[in-house]
Design a protein around this motif. Structure first.
Motif, PDB file in Angstrom:
ATOM      1  N   LEU A   1      21.455 -10.602  13.632  1.00 59.46           N
ATOM      2  CA  LEU A   1      21.005  -9.038  13.498  1.00 59.46           C
ATOM      3  C   LEU A   1      19.787  -8.772  12.466  1.00 59.46           C
ATOM      4  O   LEU A   1      19.560  -9.239  11.674  1.00 59.46           O
ATOM      5  N   GLU A   2      18.565  -8.683  12.803  1.00 65.33           N
ATOM      6  CA  GLU A   2      17.825  -7.834  12.185  1.00 65.33           C
ATOM      7  C   GLU A   2      16.795  -6.617  12.155  1.00 65.33           C
ATOM      8  O   GLU A   2      16.786  -6.740  13.061  1.00 65.33           O
ATOM      9  N   LEU A   3      16.878  -5.764  11.451  1.00 67.54           N
ATOM     10  CA  LEU A   3      16.857  -4.250  11.858  1.00 67.54           C
ATOM     11  C   LEU A   3      15.829  -3.838  10.789  1.00 67.54           C
ATOM     12  O   LEU A   3      16.187  -4.774   9.429  1.00 67.54           O
ATOM     13  N   GLY A   4      15.056  -2.979  10.996  1.00 64.60           N
ATOM     14  CA  GLY A   4      13.792  -2.644  10.046  1.00 64.60           C
ATOM     15  C   GLY A   4      13.532  -1.313  10.194  1.00 64.60           C
ATOM     16  O   GLY A   4      13.431  -0.081  10.821  1.00 64.60           O
ATOM     17  N   ALA A   5      12.613  -0.386   8.910  1.00 66.35           N
ATOM     18  CA  ALA A   5      11.881   0.545   9.416  1.00 66.35           C
ATOM     19  C   ALA A   5      11.032   0.608   8.065  1.00 66.35           C
ATOM     20  O   ALA A   5      11.084   0.368   7.247  1.00 66.35           O
ATOM     21  N   THR A   6      10.574   1.330   8.910  1.00 63.24           N
ATOM     22  CA  THR A   6       9.066   1.037   7.705  1.00 63.24           C
ATOM     23  C   THR A   6       8.717   2.945   7.826  1.00 63.24           C
ATOM     24  O   THR A   6       8.864   3.918   8.458  1.00 63.24           O
ATOM     25  N   MET A   7       8.651   3.235   6.362  1.00 64.46           N
ATOM     26  CA  MET A   7       7.954   4.767   5.610  1.00 64.46           C
ATOM     27  C   MET A   7       6.563   4.596   5.012  1.00 64.46           C
ATOM     28  O   MET A   7       6.210   3.666   4.367  1.00 64.46           O
ATOM     29  N   LEU A   8       5.892   5.821   5.349  1.00 59.34           N
ATOM     30  CA  LEU A   8       4.883   6.229   4.484  1.00 59.34           C
ATOM     31  C   LEU A   8       5.845   6.752   3.109  1.00 59.34           C
ATOM     32  O   LEU A   8       6.526   7.632   3.553  1.00 59.34           O
ATOM     33  N   ALA A   9       4.926   6.152   2.559  1.00 64.81           N
ATOM     34  CA  ALA A   9       5.426   7.475   0.929  1.00 64.81           C
ATOM     35  C   ALA A   9       4.634   8.493   0.176  1.00 64.81           C
ATOM     36  O   ALA A   9       3.447   8.391   0.826  1.00 64.81           O
TER      37      ALA A   9
ATOM     38  N   GLY B   1       0.701  -1.372   0.007  1.00 67.54           N
ATOM     39  CA  GLY B   1      -0.258   0.037  -0.320  1.00 67.54           C
ATOM     40  C   GLY B   1       1.381   1.135   0.265  1.00 67.54           C
ATOM     41  O   GLY B   1       1.734   1.228  -0.782  1.00 67.54           O
ATOM     42  N   ASP B   2       0.621   1.945   1.068  1.00 68.29           N
ATOM     43  CA  ASP B   2       1.627   3.026   1.066  1.00 68.29           C
ATOM     44  C   ASP B   2       2.791   2.990   1.535  1.00 68.29           C
ATOM     45  O   ASP B   2       3.184   4.047   2.125  1.00 68.29           O
ATOM     46  N   GLU B   3       3.333   2.341   2.666  1.00 71.46           N
ATOM     47  CA  GLU B   3       4.429   1.972   3.594  1.00 71.46           C
ATOM     48  C   GLU B   3       5.554   0.757   2.919  1.00 71.46           C
ATOM     49  O   GLU B   3       5.169  -0.128   1.463  1.00 71.46           O
TER      50      GLU B   3
ATOM     51  N   PRO C   1       3.117  11.729  -1.265  1.00 75.63           N
ATOM     52  CA  PRO C   1       1.907  12.160  -1.829  1.00 75.63           C
ATOM     53  C   PRO C   1       2.153  11.344  -3.253  1.00 75.63           C
ATOM     54  O   PRO C   1       1.110  10.301  -4.058  1.00 75.63           O
ATOM     55  N   GLU C   2       3.551  11.956  -3.687  1.00 73.58           N
ATOM     56  CA  GLU C   2       2.941  11.799  -5.115  1.00 73.58           C
ATOM     57  C   GLU C   2       3.488  10.269  -6.117  1.00 73.58           C
ATOM     58  O   GLU C   2       3.986   9.583  -6.734  1.00 73.58           O
ATOM     59  N   GLU C   3       4.702   9.808  -4.841  1.00 80.67           N
ATOM     60  CA  GLU C   3       5.165   7.942  -4.956  1.00 80.67           C
ATOM     61  C   GLU C   3       3.933   6.818  -4.525  1.00 80.67           C
ATOM     62  O   GLU C   3       4.314   5.966  -5.106  1.00 80.67           O
ATOM     63  N   ARG C   4       3.070   7.635  -4.064  1.00 83.01           N
ATOM     64  CA  ARG C   4       1.985   7.019  -3.915  1.00 83.01           C
ATOM     65  C   ARG C   4       1.291   6.158  -4.822  1.00 83.01           C
ATOM     66  O   ARG C   4       0.569   6.736  -5.345  1.00 83.01           O
ATOM     67  N   ARG C   5       1.051   5.061  -5.234  1.00 80.33           N
ATOM     68  CA  ARG C   5       0.469   4.275  -5.714  1.00 80.33           C
ATOM     69  C   ARG C   5      -1.460   3.937  -5.595  1.00 80.33           C
ATOM     70  O   ARG C   5      -1.977   3.192  -4.554  1.00 80.33           O
TER      71      ARG C   5
END
Length: 108
Positions: free
Chosen positions: A94-102, A71-73, A104-108
């Motif tokens: 080690l397992e590290l992560g990050a989540t960002m919202l796309a 989605g937007d993530e 607006p112009e990149e949202r599909r």
């Protein structure tokens, strides 16, 4: 007499200092992986593939970077078998992560 006690204390302290150095080495690799995950996720959320590739190239040696979009993530996970000093010491997964919202112009 004090010299012998000081020598024994120094011998006992050396492995403790080495273990602390190893722990700090693992923590340093964890911070590098987290920084890579955050930067790659940020650049992918902006839609900048070239900057994301440069950020991925800066990951610690042996790290695997996986990115996914839902989605937007934008989610990025960096995994690494951390061996901060030598190969015969135990590896720390080690397992590290990050989540960002796309953006607006990149949202599909």
């Amino acid at each position: 007499m004090v010299t012998a006690e000081l020598a024994l204390a120094s011998l006992a302290l050396a492995p403790v200092v080495a273990a602390l150095g190893w722990v700090f080495g693992v923590l340093g690799l964890a911070f590098q992986c987290q920084g890579t995950a955050s930067e790659v996720a940020r650049q992918l959320a902006r839609g900048d593939q070239a900057a994301a590739a440069r950020a991925e190239a800066a990951a610690p040696t042996g790290a695997v970077v996986r990115a996914s979009r839902s989605g937007d993530e934008v989610r990025v996970v960096v995994t690494l078998q951390a061996r901060p000093w030598v190969a015969w010491l135990p590896a720390v997964p080690l397992e590290l992560g990050a989540t960002m919202l796309a953006e607006p112009e990149e949202r599909r």
